[in-house]
Scaffold this motif. Structure first.
Motif, mmCIF file in Angstrom:
data_model
loop_
_atom_site.group_PDB
_atom_site.id
_atom_site.type_symbol
_atom_site.label_atom_id
_atom_site.label_comp_id
_atom_site.label_asym_id
_atom_site.label_seq_id
_atom_site.Cartn_x
_atom_site.Cartn_y
_atom_site.Cartn_z
ATOM 1 N N LYS A 67 34.324 -86.201 -54.310
ATOM 2 C CA LYS A 67 33.318 -85.160 -54.593
ATOM 3 C C LYS A 67 32.500 -84.838 -53.351
ATOM 4 C CE LYS A 67 29.024 -85.018 -56.945
ATOM 5 N NZ LYS A 67 28.158 -85.511 -57.994
ATOM 6 N N GLU A 68 32.063 -85.854 -52.643
ATOM 7 C CA GLU A 68 31.240 -85.624 -51.450
ATOM 8 C C GLU A 68 32.008 -84.882 -50.368
ATOM 9 O OE1 GLU A 68 27.873 -86.384 -50.636
ATOM 10 O OE2 GLU A 68 27.831 -86.498 -52.816
ATOM 11 N N SER A 69 33.263 -85.254 -50.135
ATOM 12 C CA SER A 69 34.017 -84.593 -49.062
ATOM 13 C C SER A 69 34.480 -83.198 -49.466
ATOM 14 C CB SER A 69 35.209 -85.454 -48.654
ATOM 15 O OG SER A 69 36.125 -85.553 -49.710
ATOM 16 N N TYR A 71 33.297 -81.049 -52.114
ATOM 17 C CA TYR A 71 32.315 -80.051 -52.507
ATOM 18 C C TYR A 71 31.093 -79.964 -51.603
ATOM 19 C CZ TYR A 71 35.080 -79.924 -56.716
ATOM 20 O OH TYR A 71 36.122 -79.790 -57.596
ATOM 21 N N TRP A 72 30.726 -81.075 -50.972
ATOM 22 C CA TRP A 72 29.483 -81.077 -50.192
ATOM 23 C C TRP A 72 29.710 -81.293 -48.704
ATOM 24 C CZ3 TRP A 72 26.418 -78.857 -53.285
ATOM 25 C CH2 TRP A 72 26.502 -79.088 -54.654
ATOM 26 N N ASN A 73 30.966 -81.355 -48.275
ATOM 27 C CA ASN A 73 31.297 -81.507 -46.857
ATOM 28 C C ASN A 73 30.528 -82.677 -46.243
ATOM 29 O OD1 ASN A 73 32.688 -80.906 -44.547
ATOM 30 N ND2 ASN A 73 31.201 -79.387 -43.834
ATOM 31 N N SER A 74 30.541 -83.786 -46.962
ATOM 32 C CA SER A 74 29.796 -84.970 -46.552
ATOM 33 C C SER A 74 30.769 -86.128 -46.372
ATOM 34 C CB SER A 74 28.766 -85.321 -47.641
ATOM 35 O OG SER A 74 28.224 -86.596 -47.421
ATOM 36 N N LEU A 140 21.772 -87.999 -55.386
ATOM 37 C CA LEU A 140 22.968 -87.307 -54.904
ATOM 38 C C LEU A 140 23.637 -86.510 -56.022
ATOM 39 C CD1 LEU A 140 24.292 -90.113 -52.600
ATOM 40 C CD2 LEU A 140 23.346 -87.930 -51.895
ATOM 41 N N ARG A 142 23.747 -83.396 -56.715
ATOM 42 C CA ARG A 142 23.382 -82.133 -56.062
ATOM 43 C C ARG A 142 23.577 -80.906 -56.946
ATOM 44 N NH1 ARG A 142 26.268 -84.566 -51.021
ATOM 45 N NH2 ARG A 142 24.491 -85.477 -49.966
ATOM 46 N N ASN A 143 24.447 -80.981 -57.922
ATOM 47 C CA ASN A 143 24.618 -79.840 -58.812
ATOM 48 C C ASN A 143 23.794 -79.992 -60.092
ATOM 49 O OD1 ASN A 143 26.139 -81.927 -59.835
ATOM 50 N ND2 ASN A 143 27.831 -80.646 -60.473
#
Length: 155
Positions: A67-69, A71-74, A140, A142-143
């Motif tokens: 999910k982090e990589s 959708y959130w480019n993290s 975290l 975020r949505n």
């Protein structure tokens, strides 16, 4: 050209006549036939056999990283867990889908600790096969799916 047939505009009367026609011309309600009376509809059979809280940690780790990589480019990842404990098991009626609610702490790759709340759901996996996991890491979300502060992820 003149309109020879003029009717007064009465929308209320038209609606009443339409409703009356519906009741007059509609067929009578019939009872269900023997084949419609719960034929092979036994309903869900939940056993309440859910894995312990620790069984979901690998799923949460992989889904969090994805999910982090995606959708959130993290590049955040979960590096470790601590204080994993059960919060509730089937907190509602016994006919509801069995869930085990758990909580704990996670250490992320940035060195910060966050609380995590999650639930294991019987028959909650893809296409109702296997156990599903719903989770939330505080700070975290975020949505805002489990806002505020992941409270919606608990019982």
């Amino acid at each position: 050209m003149h309109d020879l047939y003029k009717f007064p505009k009465m929308p209320g009367l038209a609606a009443a006549l339409g409703a009356l026609a519906l009741f007059v011309f509609a067929g009578a309600a019939e009872a269900a036939n023997p084949l419609e009376l719960n034929f092979w509809l036994s309903g869900p059979r939940y056993d309440g056999r859910l894995k312990p809280c620790e069984a979901a940690l690998s799923t949460i780790t992989s889904q969090f990283q994805e999910k982090e990589s995606t959708y959130w480019n993290s590049s955040l990842r979960i590096t470790s867990y601590g204080q994993i404990h059960e919060i509730a098991f089937r907190p509602w009626q016994s006919d509801d889908i069995p869930r085990r609610y758990c909580g704990g702490e996670v250490m992320l790759s940035d060195g910060k600790m966050h609380k995590v709340y999650y639930s294991l759901i019987e028959d909650g996996g893809f296409a109702s096969f296997g156990q599903g996991v719903e989770w939330c890491v505080t700070g975290l979300d975020r949505n805002w799916a489990y806002n505020p502060a992941c409270r919606a992820a608990g019982p």
